[in-house]
Design a protein around this motif. Structure first.
Motif, mmCIF file in Angstrom:
data_model
loop_
_atom_site.group_PDB
_atom_site.id
_atom_site.type_symbol
_atom_site.label_atom_id
_atom_site.label_comp_id
_atom_site.label_asym_id
_atom_site.label_seq_id
_atom_site.Cartn_x
_atom_site.Cartn_y
_atom_site.Cartn_z
ATOM 1 N N MET A 194 0.954 -1.168 0.234
ATOM 2 C CA MET A 194 0.124 -0.050 0.106
ATOM 3 C C MET A 194 0.831 1.160 -0.120
ATOM 4 S SD MET A 194 -2.845 1.108 2.899
ATOM 5 C CE MET A 194 -3.767 2.495 2.822
ATOM 6 N N PHE A 195 1.980 1.180 0.601
ATOM 7 C CA PHE A 195 2.939 2.414 0.897
ATOM 8 C C PHE A 195 3.455 2.609 -0.588
ATOM 9 C CE2 PHE A 195 7.488 3.613 2.196
ATOM 10 C CZ PHE A 195 7.118 4.902 2.110
ATOM 11 N N SER A 196 3.933 1.640 -1.319
ATOM 12 C CA SER A 196 4.537 1.437 -2.367
ATOM 13 C C SER A 196 3.667 2.119 -3.408
ATOM 14 C CB SER A 196 5.120 0.253 -2.840
ATOM 15 O OG SER A 196 5.759 0.448 -3.966
ATOM 16 N N VAL A 197 2.632 1.766 -3.374
ATOM 17 C CA VAL A 197 1.484 2.134 -4.443
ATOM 18 C C VAL A 197 1.130 3.633 -4.353
ATOM 19 C CG1 VAL A 197 -1.069 2.039 -5.146
ATOM 20 C CG2 VAL A 197 0.092 -0.001 -4.787
ATOM 21 N N ILE A 198 1.066 4.160 -2.946
ATOM 22 C CA ILE A 198 0.702 5.581 -2.734
ATOM 23 C C ILE A 198 2.019 6.374 -3.220
ATOM 24 C CG2 ILE A 198 0.523 7.293 -0.715
ATOM 25 C CD1 ILE A 198 -1.239 5.147 0.614
ATOM 26 N N MET A 199 3.120 5.909 -2.932
ATOM 27 C CA MET A 199 4.341 6.843 -3.450
ATOM 28 C C MET A 199 4.470 6.824 -4.923
ATOM 29 S SD MET A 199 5.529 8.204 -0.799
ATOM 30 C CE MET A 199 7.152 8.766 -1.723
ATOM 31 N N SER A 200 4.163 5.816 -5.487
ATOM 32 C CA SER A 200 4.263 5.783 -7.011
ATOM 33 C C SER A 200 3.233 6.746 -7.678
ATOM 34 C CB SER A 200 3.751 4.124 -7.647
ATOM 35 O OG SER A 200 4.975 3.533 -7.181
ATOM 36 N N LYS A 201 2.136 6.745 -7.246
ATOM 37 C CA LYS A 201 0.679 7.740 -7.427
ATOM 38 C C LYS A 201 1.282 9.202 -7.271
ATOM 39 C CE LYS A 201 -4.126 8.344 -7.148
ATOM 40 N NZ LYS A 201 -4.385 7.613 -8.458
ATOM 41 N N LEU A 202 1.857 9.421 -6.203
ATOM 42 C CA LEU A 202 2.320 10.773 -5.641
ATOM 43 C C LEU A 202 3.529 11.152 -7.017
ATOM 44 C CD1 LEU A 202 2.285 10.922 -1.972
ATOM 45 C CD2 LEU A 202 0.884 12.257 -3.279
ATOM 46 N N PHE A 203 4.452 10.379 -7.261
ATOM 47 C CA PHE A 203 5.543 10.541 -7.888
ATOM 48 C C PHE A 203 4.907 11.000 -9.481
ATOM 49 C CE2 PHE A 203 8.788 8.876 -5.009
ATOM 50 C CZ PHE A 203 9.362 10.006 -5.152
ATOM 51 N N LEU A 222 10.415 15.965 0.688
ATOM 52 C CA LEU A 222 9.714 15.150 1.441
ATOM 53 C C LEU A 222 9.623 13.906 0.512
ATOM 54 C CD1 LEU A 222 7.043 17.119 2.879
ATOM 55 C CD2 LEU A 222 9.076 15.989 4.113
ATOM 56 N N LEU A 223 9.273 13.757 -0.784
ATOM 57 C CA LEU A 223 8.939 12.778 -1.743
ATOM 58 C C LEU A 223 10.430 12.195 -1.858
ATOM 59 C CD1 LEU A 223 6.214 13.797 -4.290
ATOM 60 C CD2 LEU A 223 5.926 12.098 -2.343
ATOM 61 N N GLU A 224 11.123 12.938 -2.134
ATOM 62 C CA GLU A 224 12.822 12.344 -2.744
ATOM 63 C C GLU A 224 13.215 11.542 -1.159
ATOM 64 O OE1 GLU A 224 15.062 15.756 -3.587
ATOM 65 O OE2 GLU A 224 14.224 15.693 -5.559
ATOM 66 N N GLU A 225 13.019 12.202 -0.060
ATOM 67 C CA GLU A 225 13.417 11.493 1.134
ATOM 68 C C GLU A 225 12.878 10.099 1.230
ATOM 69 O OE1 GLU A 225 13.161 14.176 4.235
ATOM 70 O OE2 GLU A 225 14.419 15.689 3.379
ATOM 71 N N ILE A 226 11.303 10.122 1.202
ATOM 72 C CA ILE A 226 10.796 9.017 1.486
ATOM 73 C C ILE A 226 10.872 7.957 0.439
ATOM 74 C CG2 ILE A 226 8.391 8.042 1.539
ATOM 75 C CD1 ILE A 226 7.496 10.830 2.711
ATOM 76 N N GLY A 227 11.104 8.449 -0.710
ATOM 77 C CA GLY A 227 11.488 7.440 -1.877
ATOM 78 C C GLY A 227 12.774 6.688 -1.657
ATOM 79 N N SER A 228 13.871 7.419 -1.095
ATOM 80 C CA SER A 228 14.947 6.646 -0.693
ATOM 81 C C SER A 228 15.009 5.891 0.390
ATOM 82 C CB SER A 228 16.092 8.042 -0.368
ATOM 83 O OG SER A 228 17.376 7.490 -0.052
#
Length: 271
Positions: A194-203, A222-228
């Motif tokens: 679920m976390f991975s899907v949400i991040m992909s959508k935001l990117f 924030l997205l860069e830090e969370i993605g890393s």
């Protein structure tokens, strides 16, 4: 060489480019920064089809007197490409094997397929795999395409839906160490997916915000830090380092997701 874009003369300066392919690659980058993409091309007055373009990539620039470029909004082009993919999904479920083979072959040679591959390689590969599958289409293929179309048509509404999910995923990340300690592996895996899907959508939404001239400076870091951190977490999960997974989820990811939720609030206030 005289270069025009949508009928307007340009002062394009040829630097290190030697052939048409190199020039178009750099031109695409220049247009991308302005929210556009090449949608048509004429070389020395002759229109170039999408199917014939690749054969001209090696064409020496010295042999080109005029290059007329048609540029369109990449959002419009992507929307049309997704609509073409959606139409194909419906068509190939209603035709014979032979007709399906011909439709899929045409798809692989189409500008829509190439555009989707350029914008979202993962989606492009998924579509190609589903279309070439000789059995049933992958479940949910139509839903995946419709989701992407919805993001293009109303990115702020899509962001609002994500923002509502963030509260749940934050709690899941905070509970992840306990899930791993108590053997709730399935629930832990669902949380990570679920976390991975949400991040992909935001990117995916981020460039759409930029196209709409919405300031995303508060989101990008924030997205860069969370993605890393996500990549580090997935690596730890694969190596079964449950202690590191729990620590990253609870102390690194969850707090940043809260900050992300707050940063999204003013962006979606108007929806």
């Amino acid at each position: 060489m005289q270069v025009t874009i949508n009928g307007n003369n340009t002062d394009l300066v040829i630097e290190t480019e030697k052939n048409l392919g190199e020039l178009l690659a750099n031109l695409e980058l220049w247009l991308e920064d302005r929210g556009f993409s090449v949608s048509g091309l004429s070389v020395n007055g002759d229109s170039v089809s999408a199917e014939g373009l690749e054969q001209l990539y090696s064409l020496d620039l010295a042999s080109i007197k005029t290059l007329d470029v048609l540029a369109s909004s990449w959002v419009e082009l992507y929307h049309q490409a997704l609509q073409d993919a959606l139409q194909l999904v419906k068509q190939i479920q209603e035709v014979s094997f032979q007709e399906r083979t011909e439709l899929v072959k045409a798809w692989h040679n189409s500008a829509s397929m190439r555009f989707i591959m350029d914008r979202d390689t993962e989606l492009g590969q998924y579509l190609n795999s589903a279309f070439t599958n000789q059995g049933a289409l992958h479940n949910g293929l139509e839903s995946v395409i419709l989701e992407r179309i919805g993001e293009l048509e109303n990115p702020l509404q899509a962001a609002k839906a994500v923002q509502m999910l963030l509260s749940e995923i934050i709690q899941r990340m905070e509970n992840l160490p306990l899930d791993l300690q108590t053997g709730k592996d399935r629930q832990a895996m669902e949380s990570l997916q679920m976390f991975s899907v949400i991040m992909s959508k935001l990117f995916r939404l981020l460039p759409l915000f930029s196209f709409m001239e919405i300031n995303t400076e508060t989101l990008k870091p924030l997205l860069e830090e969370i993605g890393s951190t996500l990549q580090e977490l997935l690596t730890a999960y694969e190596s079964k380092d449950t202690v590191l997974v729990g620590d990253l989820a609870e102390y690194e990811i969850a707090p940043r997701l809260r900050s992300l939720q707050e940063a999204l609030e003013p962006l979606i206030a108007s929806t």
